[in-house]
Design an enzyme around this catalytic site. Structure first.
Site, PDB file in Angstrom:
ATOM      1  N   CYS A  38       0.817  -1.221   0.000  1.00 59.97           N
ATOM      2  CA  CYS A  38       0.000   0.000   0.000  1.00 59.97           C
ATOM      3  C   CYS A  38       0.849   1.268   0.000  1.00 59.97           C
ATOM      4  O   CYS A  38       0.631   2.171  -0.810  1.00 59.97           O
ATOM      5  CB  CYS A  38      -1.007  -0.007   1.140  1.00 59.97           C
ATOM      6  N   HIS A  90      -2.815   1.192   6.922  1.00 60.33           N
ATOM      7  CA  HIS A  90      -3.078   0.989   5.496  1.00 60.33           C
ATOM      8  C   HIS A  90      -3.401   2.336   4.869  1.00 60.33           C
ATOM      9  O   HIS A  90      -4.055   3.174   5.478  1.00 60.33           O
ATOM     10  CB  HIS A  90      -4.251   0.018   5.311  1.00 60.33           C
ATOM     11  N   HIS A 102      -5.893   1.247  -4.055  1.00 64.00           N
ATOM     12  CA  HIS A 102      -4.907   0.800  -3.059  1.00 64.00           C
ATOM     13  C   HIS A 102      -4.352  -0.554  -3.461  1.00 64.00           C
ATOM     14  O   HIS A 102      -4.815  -1.178  -4.408  1.00 64.00           O
ATOM     15  CB  HIS A 102      -5.546   0.742  -1.664  1.00 64.00           C
TER      16      HIS A 102
END
Length: 134
Positions: A38, A90, A102
């Site tokens: 990510c 994240h 993502h």
């Protein structure tokens, strides 16, 4: 994705990010050939789209960007989630229209999700921007 309208730096970020759709996930990955995680995705996009160097981890990225409310998110802003026991674990790039791109570890490819997604909605920790204030 017809409702997404962006210009300037946000547009550059979104266009570069969309070019990475379907890239394989790789923990610790920072290049598309080997795979991206990510924060590796966000680092790569900002470096190549805007020439901006970002820190390596999602939490460090959150610390260098300005908070922005969910209602004021603009395309190219960063969205953060708590997916582990750590805050800001994240990160994704906001596209507009309540969507973000993502590199998830599950299903293993860069993809677009909705902020309303049943997994991500309760884990949303906030948006941050690196764009200059309007």
């Amino acid at each position: 994705m017809a409702n997404i309208q962006v210009d300037g730096a946000g547009r550059e970020v979104v266009m570069y990010a969309l070019g990475l759709l379907e890239t394989n996930y790789q923990f610790g990955g920072t290049n598309p050939e080997a795979g991206l995680d990510c924060s590796g995705l966000v680092m790569l996009v900002y470096k190549n789209a805007l020439g901006v160097s970002l820190p390596r981890s999602a939490a460090e990225m959150a610390s260098v960007a300005r908070p922005v409310s969910k209602a004021k998110l603009q395309a190219g802003d960063l969205v953060f989630f708590k997916t582990t026991d750590r805050s800001f674990s994240h990160v994704g790039i906001y596209l507009g229209d309540d969507k973000f791109i993502h590199a998830p570890s599950s299903k293993g490819k860069v993809r677009i999700e909705s902020l309303a997604n049943s997994y991500f909605a309760p884990r949303f920790e906030g948006g941050r921007t690196l764009m200059s204030a309007n």
